[in-house]
Motif scaffolding. Structure first.
Motif, PDB file in Angstrom:
ATOM      1  N   THR A 159      28.349  42.508  14.620  1.00 15.68           N
ATOM      2  CA  THR A 159      28.329  41.062  14.816  1.00 15.68           C
ATOM      3  C   THR A 159      27.387  40.465  13.773  1.00 15.68           C
ATOM      4  OG1 THR A 159      28.696  41.408  17.177  1.00 15.68           O
ATOM      5  CG2 THR A 159      27.988  39.217  16.490  1.00 15.68           C
ATOM      6  N   VAL A 160      27.922  39.610  12.918  1.00 19.07           N
ATOM      7  CA  VAL A 160      27.143  39.014  11.825  1.00 19.07           C
ATOM      8  C   VAL A 160      27.073  37.514  12.044  1.00 19.07           C
ATOM      9  CG1 VAL A 160      26.925  38.758   9.325  1.00 19.07           C
ATOM     10  CG2 VAL A 160      28.023  40.793  10.272  1.00 19.07           C
ATOM     11  N   ASN A 161      25.864  37.030  12.291  1.00 16.46           N
ATOM     12  CA  ASN A 161      25.682  35.594  12.582  1.00 16.46           C
ATOM     13  C   ASN A 161      26.743  35.079  13.562  1.00 16.46           C
ATOM     14  OD1 ASN A 161      23.409  35.431  11.032  1.00 16.46           O
ATOM     15  ND2 ASN A 161      24.247  34.002   9.519  1.00 16.46           N
ATOM     16  N   GLY A 162      26.966  35.831  14.610  1.00 13.66           N
ATOM     17  CA  GLY A 162      27.846  35.366  15.678  1.00 13.66           C
ATOM     18  C   GLY A 162      29.314  35.717  15.519  1.00 13.66           C
ATOM     19  N   GLU A 163      29.680  36.360  14.417  1.00 15.03           N
ATOM     20  CA  GLU A 163      31.079  36.769  14.237  1.00 15.03           C
ATOM     21  C   GLU A 163      31.222  38.283  14.386  1.00 15.03           C
ATOM     22  OE1 GLU A 163      32.680  36.007  10.337  1.00 15.03           O
ATOM     23  OE2 GLU A 163      34.516  37.129  10.756  1.00 15.03           O
ATOM     24  N   ARG A 164      32.099  38.705  15.295  1.00 14.01           N
ATOM     25  CA  ARG A 164      32.361  40.134  15.430  1.00 14.01           C
ATOM     26  C   ARG A 164      33.318  40.582  14.340  1.00 14.01           C
ATOM     27  NH1 ARG A 164      33.020  41.263  21.955  1.00 14.01           N
ATOM     28  NH2 ARG A 164      30.853  40.692  22.459  1.00 14.01           N
ATOM     29  N   VAL A 165      32.894  41.582  13.596  1.00 12.45           N
ATOM     30  CA  VAL A 165      33.675  42.082  12.469  1.00 12.45           C
ATOM     31  C   VAL A 165      34.007  43.537  12.769  1.00 12.45           C
ATOM     32  CG1 VAL A 165      33.679  42.437   9.982  1.00 12.45           C
ATOM     33  CG2 VAL A 165      32.379  40.531  10.954  1.00 12.45           C
ATOM     34  N   HIS A 166      35.292  43.845  12.880  1.00 17.16           N
ATOM     35  CA  HIS A 166      35.708  45.194  13.278  1.00 17.16           C
ATOM     36  C   HIS A 166      35.874  46.109  12.073  1.00 17.16           C
ATOM     37  CE1 HIS A 166      36.412  42.899  16.903  1.00 17.16           C
ATOM     38  NE2 HIS A 166      36.317  44.042  17.552  1.00 17.16           N
ATOM     39  N   MET A 167      35.579  47.378  12.315  1.00 15.91           N
ATOM     40  CA  MET A 167      35.507  48.375  11.242  1.00 15.91           C
ATOM     41  C   MET A 167      36.700  49.320  11.254  1.00 15.91           C
ATOM     42  SD  MET A 167      31.655  49.665  12.044  1.00 15.91           S
ATOM     43  CE  MET A 167      30.210  48.620  11.847  1.00 15.91           C
ATOM     44  N   HIS A 168      37.183  49.636  10.058  1.00 18.75           N
ATOM     45  CA  HIS A 168      38.202  50.672   9.891  1.00 18.75           C
ATOM     46  C   HIS A 168      37.856  51.406   8.602  1.00 18.75           C
ATOM     47  CE1 HIS A 168      39.776  46.902  11.538  1.00 18.75           C
ATOM     48  NE2 HIS A 168      40.335  47.663  12.445  1.00 18.75           N
ATOM     49  N   PRO A 169      38.220  52.662   8.522  1.00 18.53           N
ATOM     50  CA  PRO A 169      37.872  53.425   7.311  1.00 18.53           C
ATOM     51  C   PRO A 169      38.331  52.705   6.037  1.00 18.53           C
ATOM     52  CG  PRO A 169      38.646  54.907   9.017  1.00 18.53           C
ATOM     53  CD  PRO A 169      38.863  53.507   9.534  1.00 18.53           C
ATOM     54  N   GLY A 170      37.437  52.652   5.081  1.00 17.62           N
ATOM     55  CA  GLY A 170      37.746  51.997   3.813  1.00 17.62           C
ATOM     56  C   GLY A 170      37.372  50.530   3.777  1.00 17.62           C
ATOM     57  N   ASP A 171      37.018  49.965   4.923  1.00 14.39           N
ATOM     58  CA  ASP A 171      36.604  48.555   4.945  1.00 14.39           C
ATOM     59  C   ASP A 171      35.205  48.408   4.342  1.00 14.39           C
ATOM     60  OD1 ASP A 171      38.943  48.174   6.374  1.00 14.39           O
ATOM     61  OD2 ASP A 171      37.957  47.448   8.198  1.00 14.39           O
ATOM     62  N   LEU A 172      34.990  47.253   3.715  1.00 15.34           N
ATOM     63  CA  LEU A 172      33.655  46.887   3.235  1.00 15.34           C
ATOM     64  C   LEU A 172      33.166  45.713   4.067  1.00 15.34           C
ATOM     65  CD1 LEU A 172      31.313  46.871   1.121  1.00 15.34           C
ATOM     66  CD2 LEU A 172      32.705  45.263  -0.195  1.00 15.34           C
ATOM     67  N   LEU A 173      32.094  45.905   4.815  1.00 22.34           N
ATOM     68  CA  LEU A 173      31.539  44.843   5.657  1.00 22.34           C
ATOM     69  C   LEU A 173      30.226  44.361   5.072  1.00 22.34           C
ATOM     70  CD1 LEU A 173      33.408  46.550   7.636  1.00 22.34           C
ATOM     71  CD2 LEU A 173      32.014  45.562   9.458  1.00 22.34           C
ATOM     72  N   LEU A 174      30.046  43.059   5.015  1.00 26.35           N
ATOM     73  CA  LEU A 174      28.815  42.493   4.446  1.00 26.35           C
ATOM     74  C   LEU A 174      27.877  41.974   5.532  1.00 26.35           C
ATOM     75  CD1 LEU A 174      30.096  40.235   1.518  1.00 26.35           C
ATOM     76  CD2 LEU A 174      29.624  42.698   1.500  1.00 26.35           C
ATOM     77  N   THR A 175      26.594  42.229   5.332  1.00 29.14           N
ATOM     78  CA  THR A 175      25.562  41.506   6.089  1.00 29.14           C
ATOM     79  C   THR A 175      24.518  41.052   5.080  1.00 29.14           C
ATOM     80  OG1 THR A 175      24.491  43.617   6.586  1.00 29.14           O
ATOM     81  CG2 THR A 175      25.910  42.720   8.268  1.00 29.14           C
ATOM     82  N   PRO A 176      24.778  39.912   4.453  1.00 28.78           N
ATOM     83  CA  PRO A 176      23.862  39.427   3.406  1.00 28.78           C
ATOM     84  C   PRO A 176      22.456  39.166   3.945  1.00 28.78           C
ATOM     85  CG  PRO A 176      25.956  38.222   3.378  1.00 28.78           C
ATOM     86  CD  PRO A 176      25.910  39.012   4.666  1.00 28.78           C
ATOM     87  N   GLY A 177      21.521  38.992   3.032  1.00 27.59           N
ATOM     88  CA  GLY A 177      20.127  38.783   3.394  1.00 27.59           C
ATOM     89  C   GLY A 177      19.947  37.692   4.447  1.00 27.59           C
ATOM     90  N   TRP A 178      19.082  38.009   5.403  1.00 26.34           N
ATOM     91  CA  TRP A 178      18.684  37.074   6.464  1.00 26.34           C
ATOM     92  C   TRP A 178      19.838  36.659   7.393  1.00 26.34           C
ATOM     93  CZ3 TRP A 178      14.166  37.821   7.812  1.00 26.34           C
ATOM     94  CH2 TRP A 178      13.446  36.932   8.591  1.00 26.34           C
ATOM     95  N   HIS A 179      20.887  37.463   7.449  1.00 26.41           N
ATOM     96  CA  HIS A 179      21.956  37.268   8.439  1.00 26.41           C
ATOM     97  C   HIS A 179      21.675  38.195   9.637  1.00 26.41           C
ATOM     98  CE1 HIS A 179      23.947  35.197   5.222  1.00 26.41           C
ATOM     99  NE2 HIS A 179      25.119  35.145   5.805  1.00 26.41           N
TER     100      HIS A 179
END
Lengths: 340, 340, 340, 340
Positions: C116-136
């Motif tokens: 969950t990044v700043n209130g958004e649930r982001v689901h993971m699958h192999p090969g995905d790139l997920l971001l959590t930028p600074g101060w998120h």
């Protein structure tokens, strides 16, 4: 049925591109504007005459528009730019207003007047460049002796062609001074130093006045040591401290020194340019016209017209102030130039 | 002497600003363009008729220009933008040329044609957006069955108003393919991934085709989960991968989904906009006109005109493609909007 | 007196530059980091072991840091970047927190977890790139079966070297979902289309997930038609939709396909790079080390180290995900590269 | 097995993040650098002593490095910046070289020396700021009387931390003058005017010298009319004419006037700052240290340290030159400030 078809499509609000193609797509630009010269000594008496007979209450602004013979209606000096000569008398004020069009004044003669721009009084001296960017309140007042005359430059032909112009009168005749006089110039003009408190970067320069004293110092400092431009001489751009770019997003202002005997190469560019002779005399061939200019004259070089500047004197500098729509043309990806 | 003075100054190429002031500075923009709707079913038969009687050798391009009744000469659709409907038949080719004006095509119907842009063949399918930015060589060819029709969008009214337009014919009728077909789209359209070898950032998008298949996937993915704009619905901007901005420096392209029953708020903005109905039917009130549109129609919203979009259906989406001069207006510092 | 002088200046908090000059100014960079390879099959059992014996309540994050032998203290993978392998089990959650350091996860194996990044649930699958930028704000949760493992990439070695890092725990263990799941990806990932309502341009990409499905489509679409880079193959940069640049101001992420039998040219650059093998096997010579990698391995290429990638297979692609500090090095004017 | 597991993972080049977490992620930055003051009168005799006993052939540069007690190895003044005091005697030259690190000199005392920067001789006077941006050739020569002393500022602690530094000796001891002396300053320093021929925008200012004469004029012009910063007084930033930003991409330079009796508010920011007292005396509280400074002293304010400046005199101005890594910290998205 084809003739009927042409009539029918006309009724449907359409037209056949194939009958217009050649008019819409030309091999190269052909400006409706023509090369033209306005001689200051011829205009000045009429400016003083109207100053005599027409009050500033009657005339929102007392200005002779320099109307390019190719652009009578709506009146403009080049396709996108306007030039006028304004006169104001001691004791007069010109009503505060603002408009989307960006404007500047380049001071020709007189002393003792000032413009109030968004609450800052900016004082005028010959050779100064004063800015009133788009949607900035401005009014003029003259507290000196003798008439004050300046060149007004605006982009309203462009703004009006884009149908994006707004205009508003200020609630009172003049604005009150809300900050110390000439503060923007004093804070920004020296040594490339920028106030670091309360930065407010924007597309317009925050500088109310680029004073002639500093411009003169620049030329003195450079002296004979600059290579300069083959076409334009030792040409300096007035810049916006926030981004180093032109003073306004639609208008670039420059000052050029042509050394004694300078004979430029022939050049043309898509932007159009208006020149004002600060000092000296010479001639510019613009396409097939020879414009022989002297001090205080104004002349127009249409876009994509070939021009070549010559300083006729072998002992005196010529100094040309100029302004152009190059920032707009460049931002839209339409800049092109050619040197012969 | 005053009347003589007026005559004299006219002879000197000047005019009194005070007699023109009100015309040059209006309280707000009043576009000469009018709100207008072109119904595709009415135009289509004539397009096919001219396809029948007029060869592409005769007509550089076979296009019905959508001429705004307020802008007949030179013809334009809004103040700065042009729309036309072009038709090409199987086996035809349209001569390769290039012009300063930026252009795109939004495909309406047909299959089997392609445009070659600077050596890349870009294939067309309904709903695709194809770019031919300023000064890019382009020619068209149709190798499929049945007529191919598309919306042409160009900025030549702007470019011509600025007198900055160039045009050139290619040495041969058509360009050869110099890179693999549709390579730009294939390299740039997926997953916000950008080729990292040989980067060539520029003001124009390098993408030849923004295919409808991807646009449809975008709307499917967003589904009902976007808030969208109160005035414009779920509106997406086609972007230039190099800078995230509009596809060309003068033209922005958008695609909007208006949900069933959508009723937008009233809004106006200084840029003008041309809409094409991709799907559905509805109505847009534009100032005092009610434009009732259906699939494939085109309509014009002049700058600073109040508009309000309504999707008349309570069960079907409406999808509107649109393009505007907002990038130009914004770059020049003239953008303004107002929501009622 | 000179020896006394040396002692005296030391007491005054100074030192003689001339005795340090050679150490401070080298002919070229010599990274303390060494070329190094971490084999996933060797690490995986220990990750599962610690998953077994160490709860996420005890370990803020359950991660094996990949510590470059040349950078033990403080631990780092290259001079400016960090890599770790994280494992989370079904039913677990990892405490919500935020830090100045920018971070991403590249998913290696498993299914059913989300961040969950700043209130958004982001689901993971192999090969995905997920971001959590600074101060998120970000926390992780796993609702699937089996362990979930991913590569963590952060810039904390850079942020800590600059002494500019902040950290904060969220008030509760996990954030609530405040927007629809995976909305950022769904809004931004297709067709280079950008939501045009409520634009919020910034230095970080707003995309929570660059899904593998789209990356795979990109490679499929490009197929054999890209020239690619002589050194890096068909290498694509994940971009920030707001400006077309890298996903974060300090970290650039790329995905490269090395065709069967690819043998890159030798290259070096001032930024350092960490690679993760998504698919295939091969070898990279890095200065005098030969790193022979297989699927899921991670390896480090220090700044200014010569590298050469080889895909050992003549029939299978190799796919390398990589990340680098190139955006930071470039912003500071320190980028330099050399191809042999 | 857990202890064995810890040993095993260590052998595999990994470490458990959970045992390091608190050290790697701090609530806020804690700089290793300490607030510190170097008194010029104490240093000057040793500079003259070494000038006496150490030739410039022996010492590439004759400089006392101001080493922060918290940053002895490698030596630095703040985390990212370096300060040194350099002395050169009449008749001496310092070998031409170049390095990736950006550098400047702020002249403290003496007359008659110059630096040659990429072929331009730039003459020094007290209060002048001279730039030698990264990878610019530079050598020094002294043709006047008496010793010449200046403050050297560099970013090599940053460049070396990033392992991105290069260094090269020039083929001869000194460069030849290839352009007129001091031409860059003469062309760029006056009236915000920029040479419009041969523009070469870049991340570094093209100005060799920001002369004190212009800085003094700026303060005189502003006089008592600026509001200034509550924390930093009337503080002006030296700017790069090409973009209006800081003089180099890693170092910003400022000059501030603290009016008699000025007592700043307490402030802190993530960038670190080094001050040099041009004139006057006062005190700065930096965290728990009170630094009582006088003319020509140098002091360091670490990043995120609280500072408060006071001009102790009620009749005399204090003038502080300062430089910071704010451009770098900001470009990386790590800028943060707090005013008490």
């Amino acid at each position: 049925m084809t003739e009927e078809a042409y009539e029918a499509i006309a009724r449907l609000g359409t037209a056949p591109l194939w009958r217009y193609f050649g008019n819409l797509f030309n091999a190269e630009p052909r400006s409706r504007a023509v090369p033209y010269l306005w001689r200051y000594p011829e205009l000045r008496p009429y400016l003083l005459h109207f100053a005599d007979v027409l009050s500033l209450e009657e005339a929102e602004r007392r200005v002779l528009m320099l109307v390019n013979p190719g652009l009578p209606d709506p009146p403009a000096t080049t396709t996108t730019l306007y030039a006028g000569i304004q006169v104001i008398l001691p004791g007069e004020t010109a009503q505060a207003h603002r408009h989307s069009a960006g404007a500047f004044r380049f001071i020709i003669e007189g002393r003792g007047a000032y413009t109030t721009v968004n609450g800052e009084r900016v004082h005028m001296h010959p050779g100064d460049l004063l800015l009133t960017p788009g949607w900035h309140w401005h009014d003029h007042a003259h507290e000196g002796d003798g008439p004050m005359l300046w060149l007004d430059g605006l982009d309203f032909p462009l703004v009006n062609a884009l149908e994006a112009g707004f205009f508003e009168l200020f609630g009172e005749r003049t604005q009150k001074a809300e900050v110390p006089d000439d503060i923007s110039s004093r804070q920004f003009i020296h040594g490339r130093l920028t106030p670091a408190w309360d930065p407010r970067p924007g597309p317009n320069s925050p500088i109310g006045n680029y004073p002639w004293t500093e411009t003169a110092r620049a030329f003195d400092a450079i002296a004979e040591d600059a290579t300069g431009s083959d076409a334009d001489g030792v040409v300096l751009e007035y810049t916006n401290p926030w981004n180093g770019g032109p003073v306004m997003p639609t208008i670039g202002c420059r000052i050029a020194r042509l050394r004694p005997g300078f004979r430029g190469v022939v050049r043309r560019q898509t932007p159009s340019t208006i020149y004002h002779v600060v000092r000296g005399s010479g001639a510019s061939r613009v396409d097939d016209q020879l414009l022989e200019w002297s001090e205080k004259d104004v002349f127009a070089v249409p876009g994509w017209a070939r021009y070549q500047h010559v300083n006729s004197s072998t002992s005196q500098d010529a100094v040309l102030f100029s302004y152009t729509d190059a920032p707009a043309i460049t931002a839209l990806g339409l800049y092109r130039e050619e040197v012969a």
